[in-house]
Design a protein around this motif. Structure first.
Motif, PDB file in Angstrom:
ATOM      1  N   ALA A 109     -65.129 -37.228 -31.088  1.00 53.08           N
ATOM      2  CA  ALA A 109     -63.826 -36.549 -31.214  1.00 53.08           C
ATOM      3  C   ALA A 109     -63.912 -35.074 -30.821  1.00 53.08           C
ATOM      4  O   ALA A 109     -63.324 -34.206 -31.479  1.00 53.08           O
ATOM      5  N   CYS A 110     -64.617 -34.813 -29.733  1.00 57.18           N
ATOM      6  CA  CYS A 110     -64.754 -33.427 -29.268  1.00 57.18           C
ATOM      7  C   CYS A 110     -63.611 -32.996 -28.350  1.00 57.18           C
ATOM      8  O   CYS A 110     -63.464 -31.799 -28.067  1.00 57.18           O
ATOM      9  N   LEU A 111     -62.810 -33.975 -27.888  1.00 55.98           N
ATOM     10  CA  LEU A 111     -61.731 -33.629 -26.960  1.00 55.98           C
ATOM     11  C   LEU A 111     -60.764 -32.606 -27.547  1.00 55.98           C
ATOM     12  O   LEU A 111     -60.403 -31.625 -26.890  1.00 55.98           O
ATOM     13  N   SER A 112     -60.344 -32.837 -28.772  1.00 60.56           N
ATOM     14  CA  SER A 112     -59.377 -31.932 -29.398  1.00 60.56           C
ATOM     15  C   SER A 112     -59.934 -30.515 -29.495  1.00 60.56           C
ATOM     16  O   SER A 112     -59.209 -29.525 -29.290  1.00 60.56           O
ATOM     17  N   THR A 113     -61.226 -30.427 -29.784  1.00 57.74           N
ATOM     18  CA  THR A 113     -61.845 -29.103 -29.943  1.00 57.74           C
ATOM     19  C   THR A 113     -61.848 -28.343 -28.628  1.00 57.74           C
ATOM     20  O   THR A 113     -61.437 -27.172 -28.565  1.00 57.74           O
ATOM     21  N   VAL A 114     -62.304 -28.985 -27.539  1.00 60.35           N
ATOM     22  CA  VAL A 114     -62.427 -28.256 -26.278  1.00 60.35           C
ATOM     23  C   VAL A 114     -61.051 -27.986 -25.649  1.00 60.35           C
ATOM     24  O   VAL A 114     -60.844 -26.925 -25.045  1.00 60.35           O
ATOM     25  N   PHE A 115     -60.109 -28.908 -25.807  1.00 63.77           N
ATOM     26  CA  PHE A 115     -58.771 -28.647 -25.273  1.00 63.77           C
ATOM     27  C   PHE A 115     -58.063 -27.564 -26.080  1.00 63.77           C
ATOM     28  O   PHE A 115     -57.280 -26.785 -25.533  1.00 63.77           O
ATOM     29  N   GLY A 116     -58.329 -27.524 -27.373  1.00 66.55           N
ATOM     30  CA  GLY A 116     -57.777 -26.447 -28.197  1.00 66.55           C
ATOM     31  C   GLY A 116     -58.289 -25.090 -27.744  1.00 66.55           C
ATOM     32  O   GLY A 116     -57.528 -24.109 -27.689  1.00 66.55           O
ATOM     33  N   MET A 117     -59.581 -25.027 -27.412  1.00 59.28           N
ATOM     34  CA  MET A 117     -60.150 -23.782 -26.885  1.00 59.28           C
ATOM     35  C   MET A 117     -59.534 -23.438 -25.532  1.00 59.28           C
ATOM     36  O   MET A 117     -59.236 -22.274 -25.238  1.00 59.28           O
ATOM     37  N   PHE A 118     -59.334 -24.463 -24.703  1.00 63.41           N
ATOM     38  CA  PHE A 118     -58.815 -24.246 -23.347  1.00 63.41           C
ATOM     39  C   PHE A 118     -57.422 -23.614 -23.356  1.00 63.41           C
ATOM     40  O   PHE A 118     -57.102 -22.770 -22.513  1.00 63.41           O
ATOM     41  N   MET A 119     -56.583 -24.012 -24.306  1.00 58.36           N
ATOM     42  CA  MET A 119     -55.209 -23.512 -24.346  1.00 58.36           C
ATOM     43  C   MET A 119     -55.116 -22.086 -24.889  1.00 58.36           C
ATOM     44  O   MET A 119     -54.056 -21.462 -24.815  1.00 58.36           O
ATOM     45  N   LYS A 120     -56.208 -21.573 -25.446  1.00 54.83           N
ATOM     46  CA  LYS A 120     -56.222 -20.182 -25.921  1.00 54.83           C
ATOM     47  C   LYS A 120     -56.815 -19.282 -24.847  1.00 54.83           C
ATOM     48  O   LYS A 120     -57.518 -19.732 -23.947  1.00 54.83           O
ATOM     49  N   LYS A 121     -56.557 -18.017 -24.962  1.00 50.24           N
ATOM     50  CA  LYS A 121     -57.110 -17.051 -24.007  1.00 50.24           C
ATOM     51  C   LYS A 121     -58.612 -16.958 -24.217  1.00 50.24           C
ATOM     52  O   LYS A 121     -59.079 -16.741 -25.329  1.00 50.24           O
TER      53      LYS A 121
END
Length: 575
Positions: A412-424
């Motif tokens: 379940a790492c997808l949510s973590t990396v996409f969450g980081m991606f959407m931030k500056k």
């Protein structure tokens, strides 16, 4: 997807200005450092007093001289014990000799081949005499200690050779290199340590030696089994005493010097004792982390970066699992800033990144729950956050990255990396996130649940991730374009041969501007277009709005703009 880390790998530190041994302060040395001035007072390195004594301003302190006192009445006493202000004649002669030296009246010793031959002869005699007396009076150290002291002084005298690297070839030819290396197995560990220190000085990067001079010396040392003898000394130095700690430091310094050449680094990595010793040394429980522990981690990182063979050997020693255990204590806790511990942790991450580039390292990374540990660091770490992301980027990449990608989705790492991606994020963080996305799209099997979950992340919330990708693409393109134009202008000023020499520098400048990230984004967009019609329509509309105008604004006559125009037209035609 190949990461920019793989294209331009450098020791961290590895590098770094050459480190120096943190020597313990000796009270005697501190005492000697306090020099007396002419009046017998200790000289101060501080500032002058704010207010001076009134008497000091007006003249000499102390009682007034008698009214009839005349300095000229004092006899010179040239024939007596004192002259010239109370200095003994012998002292004055010594001072005069020093003055002559300073003024160049006496020519300094010339360090040439003739001097080296004399030195070599004396050096060999000292070694032979010490060996003879040690063998003759094995149980009576008093009878060979003097010869040992003479040998020690002779070893230290070799230090001057580092200032004359032009003599390295002659030094090797005379057989002195083999004699020096043989001292590493001397019964007296202090003699061995002094020899190792000299070897460190002679091979140091600060020595202004030509490459062939350095190679001649080092090859002679390697032929004399230098690496094996260094490993033996690491085993016998327990670091309980300050001398032993210094000895270990000098051994590591020699290894660092040798590892500057890839072929030597691989040879070091294949020694049967060195990698196990380094692995054990970085595990020693020390608080705070010592200089030698940090240095051991740094040498390990240099060796692992230099050779795939060394990496696989280290993996077989369960190196991945050891590193994961050592790094797990930093999943939430940060090392002290600008400390040996911070460098120690940084080097261990560098080691792990090297190991997960290998297929066998990826397997061990999965088995050791490395993905789960990295996930925790991404969520809760500070110092470890970006470093864990780098590890993931390397672990998911390469031909053997598919099992890691599948485990990544399961954890379940997808949510973590996409969450980081959407931030500056900083550019480096964004680059690693893009590398992870590209690896997932390239390696996950078509139609698999893991691939569908990955694609769904790009489509959710009205394609907001795709909008972010297009925005990033424009940002990177605007940075790369001026650099491309400047390079095209420079290209016209160079000959074809000079252009070949400049190719690496130009590529580096493009990468610095963001070319690698721009290429990753195009790869990701291409996969999304091929996979989903909705994503294709979104990408076409987002690119058409801005990039048609951008294409019209690009002139085919301007340097660098022609290639950029062709790239945009090709992408739009494909879409």
């Amino acid at each position: 997807m190949t990461s920019i880390d793989e294209l331009f790998k450098k020791p961290s530190s590895a590098a770094s200005a050459k480190r120096k041994l943190d020597a313990t302060k000796d009270p005697n040395e501190l005492y000697k450092a306090a020099k007396l001035d002419a009046n017998g007072d200790v000289k101060s390195k501080g500032k002058e007093p704010m207010v001076k004594d009134k008497e000091e301003d007006e003249g000499e302190a102390g009682p007034e001289l008698p009214p009839d006192f005349d300095a000229e009445d004092i006899p010179d006493d040239e024939e007596g014990r004192f002259f010239g202000g109370g200095m003994e004649r012998k002292t004055a002669q010594a001072m005069q000799y020093i003055d002559q030296q300073d003024e160049g009246d006496i020519s300094p010793e010339k360090f040439d081949a003739a001097w080296l031959r004399r030195f070599a002869l004396n050096f060999e005699k000292k070694i032979s005499k010490n060996a003879e007396l040690r063998g003759k009076f094995e149980n009576d150290p008093q009878k060979f200690m003097a010869s040992e002291a003479d040998l020690d002084g002779e070893i230290k005298g070799l230090s001057i050779l580092s200032e004359h690297p032009e003599l390295y070839a002659e030094f090797s030819k005379l057989g002195c290199v083999g004699s020096l290396i043989s001292l590493l197995s001397h019964e007296n560990a202090d003699i061995a340590i002094d020899a190792i220190q000299i070897i460190s000085e002679l091979t140091d990067e600060d020595v202004e030696a030509e490459q062939d001079q350095w190679d001649t010396l080092v090859n002679a040392m390697l032929d004399a089994d230098l690496i094996e003898l260094l490993a033996q000394n690491l085993s016998r130095l327990d670091e309980v005493s300050e001398a032993d700690r210094a000895g270990v430091y000098y051994v590591l310094s020699v290894l660092e010097n040798l590892a500057s050449q890839t072929s030597h680094a691989e040879k070091i990595g294949q020694d049967s004792n060195l990698l196990p010793w380094l692995l054990a040394r970085i595990q020693r429980k020390e608080r705070p982390v010592s200089q030698n522990q940090q240095y051991s981690a740094e040498i390990l990182a240099i060796l692992l970066q230099s050779s795939s063979k060394t990496r696989n050997t280290f993996i077989s020693l369960e190196g991945v699992d050891v590193l994961l255990q050592l790094l797990s204590q930093y999943r939430k806790r940060d090392p002290e800033k600008d400390s040996d511990e911070e460098e120690y942790v940084e080097n261990m991450f560098d080691c792990l990144i090297c190991l997960v580039d290998e297929d066998s390292g990826k397997e061990k990374y999965i088995e050791g729950e490395g993905i789960e540990l990295s996930q925790i660091m991404l969520k809760e770490g500070k110092f470890s956050k970006l470093r864990a992301l780098r590890v993931l980027d390397h672990a998911l990449g390469g031909l053997g990255g598919r099992p890691v990608c599948e485990r990544f989705i399961e954890a379940a790492c997808l949510s973590t990396v996409f969450g980081m991606f959407m931030k500056k994020q900083e550019n480096q963080t964004t680059e690693h996130l893009l590398g992870i996305f590209a690896s997932l799209l390239r390696l996950l099997p078509g139609g698999s649940a893991a691939r569908i979950r990955t694609l769904a992340k790009f489509m959710e919330k009205d394609y907001e991730k795709i909008e972010k990708l297009i925005k990033l693409r424009r940002d990177y393109a605007s940075r790369v374009s001026p650099v491309e134009q400047a390079i095209e202008k420079e290209r016209t000023e160079f000959t074809e041969e000079e252009q070949e020499m400049m190719a690496v520098e130009w590529l580096s400048r493009r990468f610095d501007a963001g070319l690698f990230s721009l290429q990753l984004i195009d790869v990701i967009l291409a996969w999304l277009v091929a996979e989903d019609d909705g994503a294709k329509r979104k990408i076409v509309s987002l690119l058409a709005d801005r990039d048609e105008e951008q294409i019209e604004g690009l002139s085919e006559q301007e340097p660098g703009q022609k290639e950029h125009r062709e790239m945009l037209e090709t992408l739009l035609q494909f879409l």
